[in-house]
Design an enzyme around this catalytic site. Structure first.
Site, PDB file in Angstrom:
ATOM      1  N   GLU A 188      19.954  -3.298 -12.356  1.00 38.45           N
ATOM      2  CA  GLU A 188      20.018  -2.061 -12.124  1.00 38.45           C
ATOM      3  C   GLU A 188      20.807  -1.136 -12.930  1.00 38.45           C
ATOM      4  O   GLU A 188      21.949  -0.303 -12.901  1.00 38.45           O
ATOM      5  CB  GLU A 188      20.667  -1.906 -10.643  1.00 38.45           C
ATOM      6  CG  GLU A 188      19.610  -2.518  -9.591  1.00 38.45           C
ATOM      7  CD  GLU A 188      19.955  -2.157  -8.222  1.00 38.45           C
ATOM      8  OE1 GLU A 188      21.222  -1.559  -7.877  1.00 38.45           O
ATOM      9  OE2 GLU A 188      19.189  -2.324  -7.154  1.00 38.45           O
ATOM     10  N   GLU A 292      13.992  -6.484  -5.997  1.00 40.51           N
ATOM     11  CA  GLU A 292      14.758  -6.338  -4.921  1.00 40.51           C
ATOM     12  C   GLU A 292      14.051  -5.623  -4.046  1.00 40.51           C
ATOM     13  O   GLU A 292      13.447  -4.521  -4.456  1.00 40.51           O
ATOM     14  CB  GLU A 292      16.337  -5.854  -5.372  1.00 40.51           C
ATOM     15  CG  GLU A 292      17.206  -6.743  -5.796  1.00 40.51           C
ATOM     16  CD  GLU A 292      18.509  -6.119  -6.179  1.00 40.51           C
ATOM     17  OE1 GLU A 292      18.886  -5.202  -5.342  1.00 40.51           O
ATOM     18  OE2 GLU A 292      19.354  -6.486  -6.871  1.00 40.51           O
TER      19      GLU A 292
END
Length: 480
Positions: A188, A292
């Site tokens: 991320e 995710e």
């Protein structure tokens, strides 16, 4: 067994047969997180506080035993029994390098990582290695473990160079391991300029390929793995590479603006959000991996009688997302495998030493909404509303939405800094003080709380995942 590789939009084995990877993230383990493991703030904060509270030796005992108990053979066997075949292992760079002793490899970091990779291999489970915390912090959140909101990874060359060094060491160590599906170099990332991320990916790709020419590399998009719009034609520089989205839906969280019932309009929103994230890859015929995703779940000790109704809605969101993924034969890794009861496929029983020791503290932490992930700020909203009103009155609207907006709305930014950073750090010492006076045997019992036989299974979630486990494709090879 054979090493996996990318062929066009697919992941395939050495004979060219498609391999769909479906599983979960092993978060909260080698990269601890507050809502997963039950503490305030960040991992480095609690490690420091616990050493002060009970001494370095006892502190190290707890964390080592925690790592040992969190994932064992029983966990791998259960995971495989659901038909799942891949675990994304999140790790913190600090297991392999100290900030005050940079570029000196800590071989001890491989102790538990090698153990779990081998356990997964024994049960026919692939692993993907995910650097969840990089030096300096690659995003502004708690899970990159830097204690602030400025991702200094992007502002200091040495932080990036140390990450390159570590990936060289990891690639050297794991080269040729056929049960490792690949490497996920940066979780991320949030690069406000967008260009620095692509520059880093160019460098890390070369560094990994210098040691390991065979394993897949999984690159997250920018802004929490949601945005590839500035990648241009950079993919032409990267061989054997897949691209990772994180496809969370607000419908699966307490802040959802409406109850999800699966209306045509709601399903269309799920689809638009998913397709937007993968748009750049689809336009170029590239391989997509959903690294995710997944809802959070209500807990009876907090949500009471509403728990079952809330969770039924969350399972509906889960099922409708999976319908989209199945249409694309998408490889995915749901977040997450194990925690203390908020999102995991398995979760620590309330009857364990850890949960009893921290029962009142965890309730306080929940009431104060000091964890950012899935927070319910009902009890404290009025405390922070005057600050939000103050900013709204004094700051022009066009100046409020600082990056990573729009993922972070400006009101959420106030909460992140005031609650999730400031108030959290005042609770760190209180968490650590729960261990004062515990014997080594009692510390061992606290750590054992995270063992598989001390955990419960989230049956509703696990049934949905089992029903959507990888299914054999038509018996044909994928042309390169």
């Amino acid at each position: 067994m054979s090493l996996l590789k990318v062929s066009g939009t697919k992941i395939v084995d050495e004979e060219g047969n498609e391999t769909v990877l479906r599983g979960a993230g092993l978060g909260g383990w080698m990269n601890m997180e507050n809502f997963i493991s039950g503490y305030p703030g960040t991992e480095s904060q609690i490690r420091e506080a616990l050493a002060v509270a009970i001494g370095q030796e006892k502190s190290e005992l707890f964390f080592d035993r925690f790592l040992e108990h969190f994932f064992q053979d029983e966990d791998a066997a259960f995971f495989k029994s659901l038909g799942l075949n891949a675990i994304r292992i999140a790790f913190n760079y600090r297991h392999f390098e100290d900030d005050l002793n940079p570029r000196v490899l800590k071989e001890s970091g491989f102790k538990h990582l090698d153990r779990v990779i081998d356990l997964c291999a024994k049960h026919g489970i692939y692993t993907i290695l995910d650097m969840h915390t990089a030096p300096g912090g690659q995003n502004p959140d708690w899970h990159s473990d830097h204690g602030g909101h400025i991702p200094n990874f992007w502002y200091h060359k040495d932080f990036q160079d140390r990450s390159l060094w570590l990936w060289s060491e990891l690639a050297k160590h794991y080269k040729g391991n056929k049960w490792i599906a690949g490497y996920n170099p940066l979780n991320e990332p949030t690069d406000a300029k967008h260009t620095r991320l692509v520059e880093f990916y160019n460098k890390v790709h070369k560094v990994i390929r210098a040691e390991d020419p065979e394993h897949i590399i999984f690159f997250d998009g920018n802004t929490f793995a949601s945005d590839f719009s500035h990648f241009g034609d950079s993919h032409t520089n990267w061989d054997n590479t897949a691209y990772s989205i994180h496809d969370y839906s607000l419908y699966g969280f307490p802040k959802a603006t409406e109850k999800y019932t699966g209306t045509a309009e709601q399903q269309a929103r799920l689809k638009r959000s998913y397709q937007k994230k993968r748009e750049w890859m689809d336009a170029r015929g590239l391989c997509v991996w959903n690294g995710e995703w997944g809802p959070v779940y209500a807990r009876r000790q907090y949500e009471g009688e509403a728990t079952d109704e809330i969770n039924a809605v969350r399972y509906k969101v889960l099922e409708d997302q999976l319908k989209l993924y199945d249409q694309d034969r998408l490889s995915w890794s749901i977040w997450l495998y194990k925690d203390i009861g908020f999102q995991g496929m398995t979760y620590v029983s309330l009857e364990t030493k850890y949960m009893k020791l921290f029962e009142k503290f965890l309730a306080k932490k929940h009431r104060l909404a000091v964890d950012a992930w899935g927070a319910d700020d009902t009890a404290v909203k009025e405390v922070y509303q005057p600050l939000i009103d103050h900013i709204a009155q004094e700051i022009p609207e066009e100046n409020r939405n600082l990056y990573p907006a729009p993922v972070w709305k400006w009101e959420d930014r106030v909460a992140r800094l005031a609650r999730n950073i400031l108030v959290s750090e005042y609770l760190v010492r209180e968490w650590a003080e729960h261990f004062i006076g515990l014997s080594e045997e009692e510390i061992e019992e606290v750590a054992r709380s995270f063992r598989f036989d001390n955990c419960l299974k989230r049956d509703g979630l696990n049934k949905v995942l089992m029903d959507n486990a990888p299914k054999p494709a038509a018996s044909q090879a994928v042309s390169a």
